[in-house]
Design an enzyme around this catalytic site. Structure first.
Site, PDB file in Angstrom:
ATOM      1  N   TYR A 118       0.972  -1.158  -0.131  1.00 46.59           N
ATOM      2  CA  TYR A 118      -0.096  -0.075   0.152  1.00 46.59           C
ATOM      3  C   TYR A 118       0.880   1.148  -0.208  1.00 46.59           C
ATOM      4  O   TYR A 118       1.723   1.186   0.662  1.00 46.59           O
ATOM      5  CB  TYR A 118      -0.819  -0.023   1.184  1.00 46.59           C
ATOM      6  CG  TYR A 118      -1.737   1.262   1.448  1.00 46.59           C
ATOM      7  CD1 TYR A 118      -2.849   1.645   1.050  1.00 46.59           C
ATOM      8  CD2 TYR A 118      -0.988   2.268   2.134  1.00 46.59           C
ATOM      9  CE1 TYR A 118      -3.450   2.861   0.934  1.00 46.59           C
ATOM     10  CE2 TYR A 118      -1.586   3.625   2.105  1.00 46.59           C
ATOM     11  CZ  TYR A 118      -2.945   3.735   1.779  1.00 46.59           C
ATOM     12  OH  TYR A 118      -3.469   5.013   1.829  1.00 46.59           O
ATOM     13  N   GLU A 206      -3.782   7.508  -3.316  1.00 49.74           N
ATOM     14  CA  GLU A 206      -3.621   6.047  -2.875  1.00 49.74           C
ATOM     15  C   GLU A 206      -3.418   5.040  -3.923  1.00 49.74           C
ATOM     16  O   GLU A 206      -4.396   4.789  -5.064  1.00 49.74           O
ATOM     17  CB  GLU A 206      -5.064   5.703  -2.142  1.00 49.74           C
ATOM     18  CG  GLU A 206      -4.890   6.069  -0.834  1.00 49.74           C
ATOM     19  CD  GLU A 206      -6.371   5.519  -0.138  1.00 49.74           C
ATOM     20  OE1 GLU A 206      -7.244   5.339  -0.433  1.00 49.74           O
ATOM     21  OE2 GLU A 206      -6.046   5.045   1.088  1.00 49.74           O
TER      22      GLU A 206
END
Ligand code: ADP
Ligand code: MG
Length: 408
Positions: A118, A206
């Site tokens: 991530y 993101e």
């Protein structure tokens, strides 16, 4: 403002952020054509909606079928996958029960995934810096990782005046357990992403998952790009990426009329000038036992036209059972606002109770205009009085309706 994954990837690609080749498709035929342009042998067909969790999501039309991200092994399979998605409603953890209709898909080259990580980059108001967040727990919801395993989220703050340096990325890379060439690729990736975030005035980007391929490349497999609305005036070219169908129609209307509006799920429509006063108004409605249907700041330069627009947006919400106007007349004078309220009430033939609290410049004149308008406007003297009156009006309307029902 949010944009679709494929649009975000297109923008990031221009900054040298590693993304795979892909093409948007609006029809199953276009999806098959898109697949033919890719090297193969694996293609991924991805539903484009402004919400995450697509892979694990399900279509309303086919709840037992596959999700919103599907593998295809041929152009024909890509066509079939697109056919199963386009025009259908995808429900994910982030869309709410209603789901979102897929109008287009992104057909992307298949990736040889080694690890899923991530990576997020956002403006951190608390530190006035850009924070880069990374985690080994890619592919899952980062909110859950933050809640259950906060230690698995690595953070590095970058001072925007000094900009990003190699050590910022290296610190994260080592924390993620990257080695050798992977570290260099990650450094390059983060530097390119940082430049994109600064140049495009992003509020948040993101990448979930950020993938380490089996060959050691670092690639963005997903991209959520969100821009700072207050900086959009500097990026006229980005405006065209706005997808009106993804927005609440009332909020869209408000954007077009330059009003600061957020739809909420309560029953009292609010029209207020100034964000602070709007927040206080919402709070006091709660305090007296009801809840606001919206946040609406008509701004310091409220005039009759804006008041009318604001009323139109508020009353288009079927949940609104009463309206509370709370205006502090500074630059906007109370008599002008009062005229706007009277005009709007007449034009829109308002059918719900309306409580008005005016204060400030020309307040007496404003109150007189409301009193002499012949309309059933309930005047209030202060914020608490206004909130109590509007809550009472809603309750009276509810009791009235209940009595009618009982009688029938
Ligand atoms: P969402 O977060 O909305 O579920 P993602 O783009 O993250 O959508 O895709 C979900 C999962 O699908 C990823 O975690 C990844 O495992 C897989 N995936 C997505 N794109 C590709 C691709 N191009 N090649 C291989 N797998 C992919
Ligand atoms: Mg994702």
């Amino acid at each position: 403002m949010n944009i679709h994954e494929y649009q975000g990837k297109e923008l990031l690609r221009r900054y040298g952020v590693a993304v795979l080749e892909g093409h948007v498709a609006w029809t199953p035929d276009e999806a098959a054509e898109a697949a033919k342009k890719l090297p193969g042998p694996i293609y991924v067909v991805k539903s484009q909606i402004h919400a995450g969790g697509r892979g694990a999501g399900r279509f309303k039309e086919d709840p037992n079928g596959k999700g919103g991200v599907r593998l295809a092994k041929s152009a024909e399979e890509a066509r079939a996958a697109a056919d199963a998605m386009i025009g259908k409603t995808l429900v994910t953890k982030q869309t709410g029960e209603g789901g979102k209709v897929v109008s287009r898909v992104y057909v992307e080259a298949g990736c040889d995934i080694g690890r899923e990580l991530y990576l997020g980059l956002l403006v951190d108001r608390a530190t006035s810096r850009l924070t880069i967040m990374a985690s080994t727990e890619g592919g899952m919801e980062i909110e859950e990782v933050a809640e259950h395993h906060p230690e698995k989220i690595l953070k590095v703050a970058v001072d925007p005046a000094a900009g990003i340096s190699g050590f910022h990325a290296r610190k994260l890379a080592f924390g993620l357990g990257l080695t050798g060439g992977q570290v260099r690729n990650f450094e390059k990736f983060v530097a390119a992403l940082y430049k994109a975030v600064i140049d495009l005035d992003c509020a948040i980007v993101e990448i979930n998952p950020l993938v380490v391929t089996k060959a050691g490349e670092i690639v963005a497999l997903d991209a959520k790009v969100s821009f700072d609305d207050n900086a959009l005036f500097r990026h006229k070219d980005l405006e065209e990426l706005r997808d009106d169908t993804e927005m609440d129609p009332k909020e869209l209307d408000a954007v077009k009329n330059d009003l600061n509006y957020v739809a909420l799920d309560g029953e009292i429509g609010c029209m207020v000038n100034g964000a602070g006063l709007a927040m206080a108004t919402m709070d006091i409605i709660k305090l007296y036992g009801s809840s606001p249907a919206n946040f609406l700041d008509v701004g310091g330069t409220a005039n009759a036209a804006r008041v009318t627009e604001a009323f139109r947006i508020i009353t288009s919400d079927a949940n609104v059972k009463a309206i509370l106007v709370n205006i502090f007349g500074g630059i906007a004078k109370c008599d002008m606002i009062a005229n706007g309220i009277v005009e709007a009430s007449k034009n829109l033939s308002l059918s719900v109770p309306l409580v008005v609290r005016l204060e400030g410049t020309n307040v007496e004149l404003g109150k007189k205009i409301l009193a002499e308008s012949g309309l059933a406007i309930i005047p209030a003297d202060n914020l608490a009085d206004a909130a109590q009156k509007v809550v009472a009006a809603v309750q009276a309307a509810r009791n009235g309706a209940a009595a009618v029902k009982k009688g029938a």
